[in-house]
Design a protein around this motif. Sequence first.
Motif, PDB file in Angstrom:
ATOM      1  N   HIS B  50      17.403  -5.197 -50.540  1.00  0.00           N
ATOM      2  CA  HIS B  50      18.367  -5.773 -49.624  1.00  0.00           C
ATOM      3  C   HIS B  50      17.797  -5.893 -48.204  1.00  0.00           C
ATOM      4  O   HIS B  50      17.961  -6.909 -47.542  1.00  0.00           O
ATOM      5  N   THR B  51      17.143  -4.855 -47.757  1.00  0.00           N
ATOM      6  CA  THR B  51      16.590  -4.888 -46.399  1.00  0.00           C
ATOM      7  C   THR B  51      15.496  -5.944 -46.296  1.00  0.00           C
ATOM      8  O   THR B  51      15.422  -6.681 -45.314  1.00  0.00           O
ATOM      9  N   LYS B  53      15.268  -8.602 -47.986  1.00  0.00           N
ATOM     10  CA  LYS B  53      15.928  -9.903 -47.986  1.00  0.00           C
ATOM     11  C   LYS B  53      16.441 -10.240 -46.593  1.00  0.00           C
ATOM     12  O   LYS B  53      16.227 -11.334 -46.081  1.00  0.00           O
ATOM     13  N   GLY B  54      17.088  -9.272 -45.982  1.00  0.00           N
ATOM     14  CA  GLY B  54      17.646  -9.505 -44.655  1.00  0.00           C
ATOM     15  C   GLY B  54      16.579  -9.916 -43.657  1.00  0.00           C
ATOM     16  O   GLY B  54      16.739 -10.874 -42.910  1.00  0.00           O
ATOM     17  N   MET B  55      15.453  -9.196 -43.708  1.00  0.00           N
ATOM     18  CA  MET B  55      14.393  -9.484 -42.738  1.00  0.00           C
ATOM     19  C   MET B  55      13.754 -10.841 -43.017  1.00  0.00           C
ATOM     20  O   MET B  55      13.449 -11.600 -42.107  1.00  0.00           O
ATOM     21  N   GLY B  57      15.064 -13.407 -44.355  1.00  0.00           N
ATOM     22  CA  GLY B  57      15.949 -14.499 -43.987  1.00  0.00           C
ATOM     23  C   GLY B  57      15.764 -14.881 -42.534  1.00  0.00           C
ATOM     24  O   GLY B  57      15.681 -16.057 -42.188  1.00  0.00           O
ATOM     25  N   VAL B  58      15.673 -13.869 -41.699  1.00  0.00           N
ATOM     26  CA  VAL B  58      15.509 -14.125 -40.275  1.00  0.00           C
ATOM     27  C   VAL B  58      14.174 -14.797 -40.002  1.00  0.00           C
ATOM     28  O   VAL B  58      14.047 -15.675 -39.152  1.00  0.00           O
ATOM     29  N   GLU B  72      18.307  -8.780 -55.836  1.00  0.00           N
ATOM     30  CA  GLU B  72      19.486  -8.093 -55.330  1.00  0.00           C
ATOM     31  C   GLU B  72      20.717  -8.433 -56.151  1.00  0.00           C
ATOM     32  O   GLU B  72      21.545  -7.567 -56.460  1.00  0.00           O
ATOM     33  N   LEU B 165      31.655 -17.480 -44.340  1.00  0.00           N
ATOM     34  CA  LEU B 165      30.844 -16.450 -44.995  1.00  0.00           C
ATOM     35  C   LEU B 165      31.694 -15.203 -45.243  1.00  0.00           C
ATOM     36  O   LEU B 165      32.504 -14.834 -44.399  1.00  0.00           O
ATOM     37  N   LEU B 166      31.489 -14.582 -46.373  1.00  0.00           N
ATOM     38  CA  LEU B 166      32.245 -13.388 -46.764  1.00  0.00           C
ATOM     39  C   LEU B 166      33.735 -13.575 -46.481  1.00  0.00           C
ATOM     40  O   LEU B 166      34.312 -12.852 -45.668  1.00  0.00           O
ATOM     41  N   LEU B 195      37.711 -10.183 -52.847  1.00  0.00           N
ATOM     42  CA  LEU B 195      36.286  -9.876 -52.884  1.00  0.00           C
ATOM     43  C   LEU B 195      35.568 -10.639 -53.981  1.00  0.00           C
ATOM     44  O   LEU B 195      34.347 -10.670 -54.042  1.00  0.00           O
ATOM     45  N   GLY B 196      36.327 -11.263 -54.888  1.00  0.00           N
ATOM     46  CA  GLY B 196      35.708 -12.026 -55.976  1.00  0.00           C
ATOM     47  C   GLY B 196      35.147 -13.349 -55.496  1.00  0.00           C
ATOM     48  O   GLY B 196      35.505 -13.847 -54.430  1.00  0.00           O
ATOM     49  N   TRP B 267      30.717   0.120 -56.026  1.00  0.00           N
ATOM     50  CA  TRP B 267      29.470   0.466 -55.332  1.00  0.00           C
ATOM     51  C   TRP B 267      28.936   1.844 -55.669  1.00  0.00           C
ATOM     52  O   TRP B 267      27.803   2.153 -55.355  1.00  0.00           O
ATOM     53  N   LEU B 272      26.183   5.191 -50.999  1.00  0.00           N
ATOM     54  CA  LEU B 272      25.994   5.026 -49.563  1.00  0.00           C
ATOM     55  C   LEU B 272      25.754   6.338 -48.866  1.00  0.00           C
ATOM     56  O   LEU B 272      25.189   6.399 -47.799  1.00  0.00           O
TER      57      LEU B 272
END
Lengths: 120, 653
Positions: B50-51, B53-55, B57-58, B72, B165-166, B195-196, B267, B272
């Motif tokens: 996930h991390t 992916k985030g980086m 993307g930027v 992911e 988004l979301l 959330l679906g 989750w 977490l």
Amino acid sequence: MSHTVLICDDAIFMRTMLGDILQQAGFDVVGEAETGAQAVDKYRTLRPDLVTMDIVMPDMGGIDAVREITRSDPAAKVLMCSAMGQQALVVEAIQAGAKDFVVKPFQPSRVLEAVQRVLG
Amino acid sequence: MDPARYRELFLTEARDHLIVINQALIALEHVPSNGGAGRESVDELFRAVHTVKGMSGVMGYDAVGALSHAMETLLARVRAGEEALDGEQVSLLFDAADALEHAVEASASAHPQSANPSALDVASLVDRLQGRREVARDRERASPMLLLPPGEGVAVHVHLEPGTLLPGARAQLVVARARSLGTVVAVVPDEAAMLGDGFDGTFALRLAAACDEARIISALSAAGYVREVRVVDDAPREGQASENARPRGEVAAVGDGDAGERFEAAWGSDALKAPLQRYVRIDLRRLDHLMTLAGELMIVRGRLAQRAARHGDPVLEDAVGEASRLISELQEGVLGGRMVPVWQVFDRFPRVVRDAARSLGKEVEFVVEGREIELDRALLEQVADPLVHLLRNAVDHGIESPEVRVAAGKRPAGRLTLSATRERSAVVIRVQDDGRGVNRAKVLAKARALGMVDAERERLEDDELLRVISRAGFSTADRVTELSGRGVGIDAVLSRVRALGGLVDLRSTDGAGTSFSLRLPVTLAVIPALLARVGDESYAVPLTHVTESLQLARGCVRTVRGREVIVIREEVLPLLHLRDIVGLPARDVASSHVVMLSLADRRAGLVVDQLLGQEEIVVKPFDAVRGAASCFNGATIMSDGSAALILEASSLL
């Protein structure tokens, strides 16, 4: 006087980037934190106008940090930084007191809009 | 924004995450993804992917982004309990991790076009990862009808902008704003539906608030991405009131509880909370500086204590005593800052071993012991390469193929153990396999051919084995595999370890296995040393290489072939004079002391005028200069404030 911001993200990369976006828009980045616990501590001492908070962080996660921060300061303005896959977490963060969220990858304009909504 | 600025940050962090990804995948090869340990690995895997992916993307690294997103998505399903990872999927994720690594390196290189991995590979991997997803996607339910239950307050209908988004989370922001106005009695669709994937941004809530319509509309619209807010007063008729007579707080509480449960189901409640073990990165130079300061404080402490003792003032002595204790603790603390657990390097190895075993068609069970043992960070980094070499070597030459093992009455899978243990002031890292052992006959033949041993020798002892195979360019491998056998290995391992003040030990049992032990000092910054005096100068000899020290009697020194030797317990050892080495005239040895030095199989006695005792010294390294000074590799300041050079035993032997 410009608004003060505390940036919380475990990735230096993200902190640097968000910091740049906000600074270019005239915000004063007064602190950075890389864990939720740090964020809570720094919030207490720095009392920033705005906090950007990554959701998934080591130590204390972003959601717990939001909960702590809002508990100590109900007026705290926390902006969550999230990714597409984290909707359920964002929802929990909002229930914990987060005021808005932005979705990665960040577009500077969207980040600033969200910041305005939170501060407005 | 100039992405080049972030490239370095991206690479460093992405590489760290790739290590985590590989580790978690290796763990998942052995445990089911839905069990306790498996879930933890899935969570780790998910966070790392996930991390990345985030980086990416930027940074606009499309290949990295596409791969990590597909990974992911698959992992999110696994976490939600909708799928369990089977062997095939783990192997697919391994492929994806490799492609991800290539993509990361290529994307962040200066010429992304030339080095980029085949776009076809990425696309096909993404397809394969997604193929798994389609099945699950069908199970998703459609968005339910908007039927707001009747009750107190007004009905508020909200439409989010298309493409928000979301949208589920955005809707929650709207709900949160509504709560700030009054009591939200009901929300449809429920949170799970929001959330679906089917949620289209249309929802309604019932709000009991003491404010007018305009206020509601403006407050809710400010949540962002809200296209329309409509307020409808559908006040309840008589008879329905009782149903809504429950206290408001309870309604809210029930709602929150549901959210919590669903959240945990989706989750994993532990996911977490599991702390990622992370460390703050500190420039080693800063720690070194602190170390130097702490070392100097130690020296001042000694002087202070001496002075205070003379005054005979108990209050002063108390204070100095307290300060001394604190300074010691401070020094230990600073030293602790340089220490890292060995897993920081060891955790890269399971993948190394796995890949080596696969490419050679061998089965290897890799065991790591003593992960938490701590070692000076600089030292640990220095031994990483030698360890990789020893591990590959063990898989390649030590452990036999499954058929050979079975024929020899062993289990088909070889066992390779990497362990770290603390032994007094040293850390011993051992690489041990249960393979065939070093081929003594072959090494002996080579040694004879090279003239390293007498022609009539029939057997080599373990330390001789090590000496022969560590000779530069020596290899008994019949074939040069991709992994090892090029003869550039053991000698490099030995010289690296010795340079660090360590020792290498080899034990080999024919047919039962080989073990290499690296005995390393715990830190390079503070070492226990024997202090000796020659003339007016003091010298420090690191204890790592000292076996004993004794008073020299004239009778035990003899001359053999023009060289002075000492005979101890019927062993004849060469004698060196520190006076010679530092250029002082010789003197009668009668009242001298001799320090016995040992490094691997080499031993010698070092003659000094006087022994001053043993002390923990703070090493201030310096680069060797020409001539005599080349046998000193640093200096230290002793508790009386005077300086002493540190002898490097390996250069004398």
